[in-house]
Design an enzyme around this catalytic site. Structure first.
Site, short mmCIF file in Angstrom:
data_model
loop_
_atom_site.label_atom_id
_atom_site.label_comp_id
_atom_site.label_asym_id
_atom_site.label_seq_id
_atom_site.Cartn_x
_atom_site.Cartn_y
_atom_site.Cartn_z
N PRO A 133 0.82 -1.22 0.00
CG PRO A 133 -0.06 -1.06 2.16
CD PRO A 133 0.61 -2.02 1.22
CG ASP A 144 -9.41 -2.19 -22.66
OD1 ASP A 144 -10.48 -2.68 -23.04
OD2 ASP A 144 -8.36 -2.85 -22.53
NE ARG A 204 -8.01 -6.98 -20.57
CZ ARG A 204 -8.33 -5.94 -21.34
NH1 ARG A 204 -7.55 -4.87 -21.32
NH2 ARG A 204 -9.40 -5.96 -22.10
CD GLU A 226 0.98 -4.75 11.56
OE1 GLU A 226 0.85 -3.51 11.46
OE2 GLU A 226 0.01 -5.52 11.78
#
Length: 241
Positions: free
Chosen positions: A87, A166, A152, A115
């Site tokens: 993150p 897209d 893809r 953690e």
């Protein structure tokens, strides 16, 4: 052929992913390869330890540096990029997916858990990558997202025209699409799409893509240089709001 190597504590999470839809077809055609590596194979001691309590106290276990580095070095080559899914990393987007697909290097994706990682892991990776500003139980789902979005775009995995339109490819959301029936519960397919007039359809789609982007993700418009025609269309869209 693009190769993906995933370092994970939970390889069983990938069972369905590897045997479904486009990924399954791409693997069968040998257009990509995916190697799922169990981090416990590089664990410490007879108890297969991969985590321990953190120095300084605190809640949660931390993934140990030694098993991680052993796993990385076992699969790292001169032709690979090592990515830590975290993150704290740079936020992932369609442009990064396109870049990773174009690059010749193979990808090593490291999935965290518990953690977090021993901070020293950063000395052994090329960069960190985040799929968004939220926290998951582990990096497995994030790695699947990266693999799916990159795979893809690799040669011959899907029709090129399919991903040229897209959402986010040109920093615009995709135009609306419809299929049978023409009428459902009083809701009709736009008449222009039934006309067979390709130029009118193309113009309608450009207008609707701009409209959808303006209404749902106006922030994306600041990232592109609009053509004179698109500027005219956007002015009309704003005036109708």
């Amino acid at each position: 052929m693009k190769q993906f190597t995933v370092l994970t504590l939970f390889p069983e999470m990938f069972n369905d992913f590897l045997t479904t839809s486009i990924i399954k077809k791409a693997l069968a055609k040998k257009l990509i390869t995916i190697n799922i590596v169990n981090l416990r194979d590089y664990s410490i001691g007879k108890h297969q330890q991969v985590d321990d309590y953190q120095y300084g106290g605190g809640e949660g276990m931390v993934l140990m540096i030694e098993p991680l580095v052993k796993a990385i070095k076992a699969h790292q080559t001169k032709n690979s990029i090592t990515i830590l899914l975290s993150p704290q990393g740079k936020q992932y987007n369609q442009q990064q997916a396109q870049q990773l697909a174009k690059q010749e290097q193979d990808l090593i994706l490291i999935c965290g858990h518990y953690e977090g990682f021993d901070e020293r892991i950063l000395y052994y990776v090329d960069y960190e990558l985040s799929i968004g500003d939220y926290v998951l139980t582990g990096g497995e789902l994030a790695s699947m997202i990266v693999i799916d979005s990159v795979a893809r775009l690799c040669n011959d995995v899907i029709n090129v025209q399919s991903h040229l339109n897209d959402s986010f490819t040109n920093n615009l959301l995709d135009y609306p699409v419809y299929t049978k029936p023409v009428a459902y519960d009083g809701h009709l397919v736009p008449e222009v799409l039934l006309s067979g007039h390709h130029q009118n359809i193309a113009q309608w789609r450009e207008y609707e893509a701009l409209k959808k982007t303006w209404l749902k993700r106006p922030d994306l418009l600041s990232k592109i240089t609009l053509t004179p025609q698109q500027k005219v269309l956007l002015t009309k869209i704003k005036n109708k709001k």
